[in-house]
Design an enzyme around this catalytic site. Structure first.
Site: not given
Ligand SMILES: N/C(=N\O)NCCC[NH3+]
Ligand SMILES: [Mn+2]
Ligand SMILES: [Mn+2]
Ligand SMILES: [Mn+2]
Length: 301
Positions: A98, A121, A123, A125, A138, A225, A227, A270
């Site tokens: 990402h 997401d 996260h 980021d 990322h 993302d 995830d 991702e």
């Molecule tokens: N997938 C991730 N970001 O979207 N990983 C990094 C973030 C972890 N704080």
């Molecule tokens: Mn993520």
């Molecule tokens: Mn991300």
């Protein structure tokens, strides 16, 4: 209408092998043909070859890992995405990690300075060079796009074109302390999985759009993302987090964004086909393809 597929085999923003293989698996699963099936003119001039800078030539800058590689690749991606956007095409960037969104969103904002960003997401980021623990870039692209945090010479090409009121998050559930402070201090709107449970995805998407795009007039850059989805739905990804979006919730976001008619750029990020058994990898690749189709007009009826 033309969709330009920008395959970005890049993994420098994080440590796990395999996420650079995401683009080739998404294309080999038939994504270009699937989009043509939807009526899109598909431009795909092959995956972008990014000359890797070897690790010995790219030592950390402060905590930042692979800084020169990430910067150079993102700058190249910004140019490619910007060029496609300027030709009136819709860039579909396939990651890759990402950190690439530093490039894709820079490209979009160059053509559409008033674009808003929907960041889906687990996260945020949004770590800065100061708040990051891991140094994995990322976890940082949004801070660079906003121009917050200590200046890093290597990334001076990133113009602070993104404004805090022009980004909204959906799906957050793994946000560290430094990021929580940044979100609060900059008044950035975020719909975590708590809000998704409380209001339902329909209302959350409506509120998210009302926040960044009240008149549904602004161009939208959707950065997805995978995830954000529950690991049971998208297992083969670098930082899975329990309690994510269902298959349908993820697709609803994409369908609703398409319905606005404002989508100008899309990132599917991702997907790491090498992290799970081949069935789970295939499942994750298939989800990446179907999310893209939903964001580009595929409907259920
Ligand atoms: N997938 C991730 N970001 O979207 N990983 C990094 C973030 C972890 N704080
Ligand atoms: Mn993520
Ligand atoms: Mn991300
Ligand atoms: Mn191209």
């Amino acid at each position: 209408k033309t969709v330009a597929i920008v395959g970005c085999p890049f993994r420098g923003g994080q440590a796990k092998l395999g996420v650079d293989k995401g683009p080739i698996h998404l294309v080999q699963a038939g994504l270009p043909e699937q989009l043509a099936e939807l009526g899109w003119k598909v431009q795909f001039d092959g995956h972008h070859q990014f000359e890797e800078i070897s690790t010995e030539d790219d030592p950390p800058i402060g905590k930042l890992k692979n800084p020169r590689s990430v910067s150079r690749v993102c700058e190249a991606v910004a140019k490619v995405v910007g060029e496609h956007a300027k030709k009136g095409q819709l860039p579909l960037t396939l990651g890759g990690d990402h950190s690439l969104a530093m490039g894709t969103i820079s490209g979009t904002l160059e053509k559409y300075p008033d674009a808003c960003v929907i960041w889906v997401d687990a996260h945020a980021d949004i770590n800065t060079a100061e708040t990051t623990d891991s140094g994995n870039i990322h976890g940082m692209p949004v801070s660079f796009l906003l121009g917050i945090g200590p200046k890093v010479e290597e990334f001076s090409w990133v113009k602070p074109l993104l404004k805090p009121h022009r980004i909204v998050y959906i799906g957050l559930r793994d946000v560290d302390q430094g990021e929580r402070r940044i979100l609060r201090e900059h008044g950035i709107k975020a719909f975590s999985m708590h809000e998704v449970d409380k209001y339902g995805i329909g209302r959350v998407v409506e509120m998210a759009l009302d926040h960044v795009n009240p008149g549904r007039k602004l161009p939208i850059h959707l950065s997805f993302d995978v995830d954000a989805l529950d690991p049971s739905v998208a297992p083969s990804t670098g930082t899975p987090v329990r309690g994510g979006l269902t298959f349908r919730e993820g697709h609803y976001i994409c369908e609703a964004v398409y319905e606005t008619g404002c989508l100008v750029a899309l990132d599917i990020m991702e997907v790491n086909p090498s992290l799970a058994d081949s069935e789970s990898a295939k499942q994750t690749v298939a989800v990446g393809c179907s999310l893209a189709r939903s964001a580009l007009g595929e409907t259920l009826l």
